[in-house]
Scaffold this motif. Structure first.
Motif, mmCIF file in Angstrom:
data_model
loop_
_atom_site.group_PDB
_atom_site.id
_atom_site.type_symbol
_atom_site.label_atom_id
_atom_site.label_comp_id
_atom_site.label_asym_id
_atom_site.label_seq_id
_atom_site.Cartn_x
_atom_site.Cartn_y
_atom_site.Cartn_z
ATOM 1 N N CYS A 1 7.519 -0.952 -6.293
ATOM 2 C CA CYS A 1 6.504 -0.144 -5.610
ATOM 3 C C CYS A 1 7.104 1.035 -4.853
ATOM 4 O O CYS A 1 6.367 1.810 -4.237
ATOM 5 N N SER A 2 8.417 1.168 -4.867
ATOM 6 C CA SER A 2 9.067 2.273 -4.171
ATOM 7 C C SER A 2 9.107 3.515 -5.050
ATOM 8 O O SER A 2 9.032 3.431 -6.287
ATOM 9 N N THR A 3 9.224 4.660 -4.413
ATOM 10 C CA THR A 3 9.393 5.928 -5.111
ATOM 11 C C THR A 3 10.579 6.654 -4.479
ATOM 12 O O THR A 3 11.043 6.272 -3.400
ATOM 13 N N PRO A 4 11.079 7.716 -5.108
ATOM 14 C CA PRO A 4 12.183 8.472 -4.478
ATOM 15 C C PRO A 4 11.824 8.980 -3.086
ATOM 16 O O PRO A 4 12.688 9.120 -2.225
ATOM 17 N N GLU A 5 10.539 9.262 -2.873
ATOM 18 C CA GLU A 5 10.107 9.783 -1.584
ATOM 19 C C GLU A 5 9.765 8.683 -0.585
ATOM 20 O O GLU A 5 9.732 8.920 0.619
ATOM 21 N N ARG A 6 9.496 7.472 -1.071
ATOM 22 C CA ARG A 6 9.010 6.407 -0.183
ATOM 23 C C ARG A 6 9.596 5.077 -0.621
ATOM 24 O O ARG A 6 9.179 4.495 -1.621
ATOM 25 N N LYS A 7 10.568 4.607 0.123
ATOM 26 C CA LYS A 7 11.165 3.315 -0.172
ATOM 27 C C LYS A 7 10.484 2.232 0.648
ATOM 28 O O LYS A 7 10.256 2.400 1.847
ATOM 29 N N GLN B 1 0.834 -1.201 0.000
ATOM 30 C CA GLN B 1 0.000 0.000 0.000
ATOM 31 C C GLN B 1 0.874 1.259 0.000
ATOM 32 O O GLN B 1 2.087 1.169 0.238
ATOM 33 N N PRO B 2 0.272 2.419 -0.237
ATOM 34 C CA PRO B 2 1.062 3.656 -0.198
ATOM 35 C C PRO B 2 1.770 3.890 1.147
ATOM 36 O O PRO B 2 2.793 4.576 1.190
ATOM 37 N N ASN B 3 1.216 3.331 2.226
ATOM 38 C CA ASN B 3 1.833 3.535 3.543
ATOM 39 C C ASN B 3 2.691 2.347 3.989
ATOM 40 O O ASN B 3 3.169 2.319 5.130
#
Length: 402
Positions: A181-187, A150-152
């Motif tokens: 599923c990771s992003t630069p802001e959220r690994k 999930q996003p969190n």
């Protein structure tokens, strides 16, 4: 002005504390020296003010490390192929350190359904008291774990294999899903409990894992006499976050325990290979027994995830589980365990002595496919034929009851 380091007449009591003798330099020996310290001394105030407890090129306080613990950390990081290591008083303390370093209220953590049970309980506690969602997934989910992220979601725990039911997860597939599923802001960080393989039979970082946790209580010590854990990573940002949690929780280990673990490291692979050979001999013998419905050993073809083990692992150690035929009730398999002579009853593994422990898996796992009683064996360093003879005589007792 009198030099504080100069020799001067002292009272008897002061002389007991302040002694001018210094041992000669140049002493060499194989063992790493044991440095006991809470207070670390500085040559002057400037040195005290300039040091940073996170800088491991110097020392600030015993809790943050001594030459003994720094040496053990470096050796453990090298064994796993990592770069940064922190020690904790137990494997569970190491797991908690990772959770508290990476998770905050509103975050989500994914935990395999076959996880070490205290890790499961820690997940429940995080959910109940800290507002962190802990969800459990099928350990054989592989790349399908992407559907659960999930996003969190901040952390995915893995365990290879599960230390009771022995399913071998597809760690590379889980890591690929986490990266996708990771992003630069959220690994999405993947952590593994790699205790079963001791860093010998499974090279977790090479398969994409971000954090390796070890219970050094097992093979690293090898003596069934030390409690200790370690968290290892290659990532500097993760190292910094884990380091802060380590400091804030006040986690530390004793120098004597660190020495005992280091003393076990030179023989660890030899012992691991001996455990592996003995366990395969006993497991294959048990597989042919009519009293047994399943032998859950990753090196055997009918263990869930065996193909993954063949692809990713180079060995198996001494731990595996057995499911008895459903006709043998719990009281009967308890009597089987009580009838064993060489196998002792107790948790853990990796020591020289063989162990056998029963588990009520239906209360620990969802969708458990077996009806019979599960018993977990740690095969120690005894002669495997003697262990087989011990099991055989206890099976005779079981058949009498049946």
């Amino acid at each position: 002005m009198t030099d504080r380091n100069s020799s001067q007449r002292k009272s008897f009591q002061t002389a007991l504390i302040h002694n001018d003798y210094k041992a000669p330099a140049g002493f060499g020996a194989f063992p790493t020296a044991i440095h006991h310290a809470s207070t670390v001394l500085f040559k002057d105030v400037a040195a005290l003010r300039s040091r940073n407890w996170q800088d491991k090129s110097s020392y600030t306080y015993g809790l943050h490390g001594t030459p003994t613990t720094f040496t053990l950390e470096a050796r453990l990081a090298a064994i796993e192929g990592g770069e940064h290591c922190l020690l904790a008083p137990s494997g569970l303390a190491a797991i908690a350190m990772v959770d508290l370093a990476l998770l905050k209220t509103g975050d989500d953590v994914l935990i395999p359904d076959n996880v070490y049970n205290p890790n499961r309980e820690l997940g429940r506690w995080l959910s109940e008291d800290f507002g962190i969602t802990a969800r459990f997934y099928d350990p054989l989910i592989g790349e399908r774990i992407a559907d659960m992220i999930q996003p969190n979601t901040r952390l995915i725990w893995t365990e290879a294999p599960g230390s009771v039911t022995m399913e071998v997860p597809d760690i590379p597939a889980i890591c690929r899903a986490a990266r996708a599923c990771s992003t630069p802001e959220r690994k999405v960080v993947v952590a593994i409990d790699n205790t079963w393989s001791a860093g010998i039979a499974f090279r977790a970082f090479d398969h994409g894992v971000d954090i390796v946790m070890q219970a050094l209580t097992k093979y690293q010590s090898g003596g069934s006499d030390v409690l200790m854990g370690a968290v290892i990573t290659r990532d500097r940002d993760l190292k910094h976050r884990i380091e802060l949690a380590h400091m804030r929780l006040g986690l530390g280990v004793g120098a004597d325990d660190a020495y005992l673990v280091m003393r076990g490291l030179p023989t660890m692979q030899l012992r691991f290979n001996a455990h592996d050979a003995g366990a395969r001999t006993v497991a294959n013998w048990l597989k042919a027994r009519p009293e047994v419905s399943a032998v859950l050993h990753p090196a055997l073809p009918d263990c869930p995830g065996h193909e993954t083990w063949q692809r990713d692992f180079s060995g198996a150690g001494g731990l595996f589980s057995v499911v008895f035929d459903a006709r043998y009730a719990e009281a009967m398999t308890d009597r089987f365990i009580d009838s064993l002579k060489l196998f002792k009853i107790g948790y853990s593994w990796g020591g020289a002595n063989s162990l056998c422990v029963p588990y009520r898996v239906a209360s620990m796992r969802r969708n458990w496919p077996h009806e019979g009683q599960l018993l977990r064996f740690n095969i120690g360093l005894e002669d495997p034929q003697d262990l087989i003879a011990d099991i055989e005589q206890a099976l005779a007792v079981l058949r009498q009851d049946g």
